[in-house]
Design an enzyme around this catalytic site. Structure first.
Site, PDB file in Angstrom:
ATOM      1  N   TYR A  16     -15.680  16.563 -16.552  1.00 17.72           N
ATOM      2  CA  TYR A  16     -16.183  15.198 -16.535  1.00 17.72           C
ATOM      3  C   TYR A  16     -17.246  15.065 -15.446  1.00 17.72           C
ATOM      4  O   TYR A  16     -17.097  15.603 -14.345  1.00 17.72           O
ATOM      5  CB  TYR A  16     -15.019  14.237 -16.282  1.00 17.72           C
ATOM      6  CG  TYR A  16     -15.423  12.843 -15.898  1.00 17.72           C
ATOM      7  CD1 TYR A  16     -16.261  12.085 -16.723  1.00 17.72           C
ATOM      8  CD2 TYR A  16     -14.985  12.277 -14.704  1.00 17.72           C
ATOM      9  CE1 TYR A  16     -16.640  10.808 -16.367  1.00 17.72           C
ATOM     10  CE2 TYR A  16     -15.352  10.994 -14.347  1.00 17.72           C
ATOM     11  CZ  TYR A  16     -16.189  10.270 -15.172  1.00 17.72           C
ATOM     12  OH  TYR A  16     -16.569   9.003 -14.815  1.00 17.72           O
ATOM     13  N   LYS A  55      -7.325   6.010 -19.568  1.00 20.19           N
ATOM     14  CA  LYS A  55      -7.612   6.506 -20.904  1.00 20.19           C
ATOM     15  C   LYS A  55      -6.374   6.425 -21.802  1.00 20.19           C
ATOM     16  O   LYS A  55      -5.879   5.350 -22.075  1.00 20.19           O
ATOM     17  CB  LYS A  55      -8.166   7.933 -20.792  1.00 20.19           C
ATOM     18  CG  LYS A  55      -9.314   8.081 -19.789  1.00 20.19           C
ATOM     19  CD  LYS A  55     -10.460   7.106 -20.020  1.00 20.19           C
ATOM     20  CE  LYS A  55     -11.732   7.447 -19.247  1.00 20.19           C
ATOM     21  NZ  LYS A  55     -11.594   7.362 -17.782  1.00 20.19           N
ATOM     22  N   ARG A 101       0.840  -1.201   0.000  1.00 18.08           N
ATOM     23  CA  ARG A 101       0.000   0.000   0.000  1.00 18.08           C
ATOM     24  C   ARG A 101       0.871   1.245   0.000  1.00 18.08           C
ATOM     25  O   ARG A 101       0.515   2.272  -0.587  1.00 18.08           O
ATOM     26  CB  ARG A 101      -0.942   0.001   1.205  1.00 18.08           C
ATOM     27  CG  ARG A 101      -1.716   1.320   1.371  1.00 18.08           C
ATOM     28  CD  ARG A 101      -2.847   1.204   2.361  1.00 18.08           C
ATOM     29  NE  ARG A 101      -2.428   0.647   3.623  1.00 18.08           N
ATOM     30  CZ  ARG A 101      -1.796   1.324   4.585  1.00 18.08           C
ATOM     31  NH1 ARG A 101      -1.479   2.593   4.411  1.00 18.08           N
ATOM     32  NH2 ARG A 101      -1.474   0.726   5.729  1.00 18.08           N
ATOM     33  N   ASP A 117      -6.109  18.797 -15.103  1.00 15.93           N
ATOM     34  CA  ASP A 117      -6.400  17.455 -15.601  1.00 15.93           C
ATOM     35  C   ASP A 117      -5.894  17.386 -17.037  1.00 15.93           C
ATOM     36  O   ASP A 117      -6.410  18.067 -17.920  1.00 15.93           O
ATOM     37  CB  ASP A 117      -7.907  17.181 -15.536  1.00 15.93           C
ATOM     38  CG  ASP A 117      -8.260  15.748 -15.924  1.00 15.93           C
ATOM     39  OD1 ASP A 117      -7.663  15.224 -16.884  1.00 15.93           O
ATOM     40  OD2 ASP A 117      -9.145  15.167 -15.289  1.00 15.93           O
TER      41      ASP A 117
END
Length: 378
Positions: free
Chosen positions: A98, A195, A46, A170
């Protein structure tokens, strides 16, 4: 190294001791300590993992940041970055975002006491007028999703720095191959790595890249505490995708331009949203800050019936909710990406029942245009 070479060799020696050409998938949750009080490079996945570290180092170099953090999704990256700002924080954000980002801001962050002004961040004077004592950041998508609005990163950075604010960008649509926000002054870069970075529609991922060591330390604290880290196998898949990023983006960029031009010539199409049109009001900004226009094209047709017909008839394009892969996709934002945005707000922005969004892939352009022709045919 040039960008294309960095996509393959940005992190250099993988330090596995075996001379592997590809990065090994270190599929472990924990690591054995070398001894009491002996600090190991890795202790628990983690916190960090060799496979993930290699991917993070690659993305940091591609974006020009001091550190990158690989998350389980783009939304987990954005959610973690928002933890940098506490209750009563005010954020100025692009008004075209988005739908998942809007859902996070409006339904989660506001419950935690944050407030937002959503504006055209391409209007610098408007952004400046909204800065107040509790403003903590400026957040932009450029080009934006799905209306392809362009914001001037350098101008926003100058404003943000003057006001003591971080600028968060972004960069999902253009990737660092076409646009490098940190070089233009941004402080944090966000990606949905699912993406274009991954590029094959086979893994979810997100990234936050920090410009400074201080920001990296702060993001890293929340990263390890919240624990939305990217698993080793998914790191391997995203890294594999990055190796071909320049080749894919060049092909996608060319295909998108031809499709945008073709759509503009159709009488059934009322408007095409594409950053690469020379008569776009912010074309000069795009040319100044980016080396390509990407693979995203949105358009509005003359009727709901035609929009639904196109979605039902496409054969090469796939009707699906995502973007950035090698396959060309077509999306109905009002039912998919922006379904959670209130109808009146959605339609005010032009995201109506006639509005479609295309993510252009790497197929032969003739096949893509032939597919649109038959989907539009009477």
């Amino acid at each position: 190294m040039e960008f294309e070479t960095l996509c393959l060799h940005a992190d250099g020696n993988k330090k596995d001791g075996w001379g592997t050409l590809t990065t090994p998938v270190c599929q472990t949750s924990t690591f054995v300590h070398k001894g009491v009080g002996v600090q190991s490079e890795y202790s628990y996945s983690r916190l960090s993992n060799p496979t993930r570290s290699h991917l993070e180092n690659t993305v940091a170099r591609l974006e020009g940041g001091v550190a990158a953090f690989a998350f389980s999704s783009g939304m987990s990256a954005l959610t973690t970055v928002m933890k940098l700002f506490g209750a009563n924080s005010h954020i100025i954000a692009s008004d075209d975002l988005y739908g998942g980002s809007l859902r996070l801001f409006n339904n989660v962050c506001t419950v935690e006491g944050m407030s937002f002004d959503f504006v055209d961040t391409g209007d610098i004077s408007l952004v400046q007028s909204l800065i107040k004592a509790n403003t903590k950041a400026i957040y932009v998508e450029t080009p934006s999703n799905p209306l392809m609005q362009v914001s001037d990163i350098a101008a926003l950075s100058a404003l943000a720095r003057k006001s003591g604010l971080p600028l968060i960008v972004d960069n999902t649509f253009l990737t660092p191959y076409f646009q490098r926000p940190i070089a233009l002054g941004a402080d944090i870069v966000i990606h949905s790595g699912t993406k274009f970075l991954g590029g094959h529609n086979d893994a979810l991922a997100g990234f936050a890249v920090a410009r400074t060591a201080e920001l990296a330390e702060r993001i890293g604290y929340y990263f390890k505490t919240i624990g939305a880290c990217l698993a080793p196998w998914d790191c391997f898949l995203i890294e594999r995708g990055i190796k071909t990023l320049p080749l894919r983006m060049d092909r996608i960029n060319c295909n998108a331009k031809e499709i945008a031009d073709w759509l503009r010539g159709r009488k059934q199409v009322k408007r095409v949203y594409y950053a690469g049109f020379a008569d776009n009001a912010r074309y000069a900004v795009s040319v100044k800050q980016a080396t390509g226009f990407g693979g995203m094209v949105s358009f509005e047709v003359e009727s709901k019936q035609l929009a639904e017909k196109i979605l039902a008839n496409v054969k090469v394009f796939q009707y699906a909710e995502s973007l950035g892969g090698v396959e060309s996709l077509i999306t109905y934002p009002m039912l998919q990406t922006h379904a959670d945005v209130p109808k009146n707000e959605r339609e005010r922005r032009g995201i109506n029942e006639r509005f479609l969004r295309i993510s252009v892939g790497i197929e032969n352009i003739k096949d893509l245009i032939d597919d649109l022709k038959q989907a539009f045919a009477d």
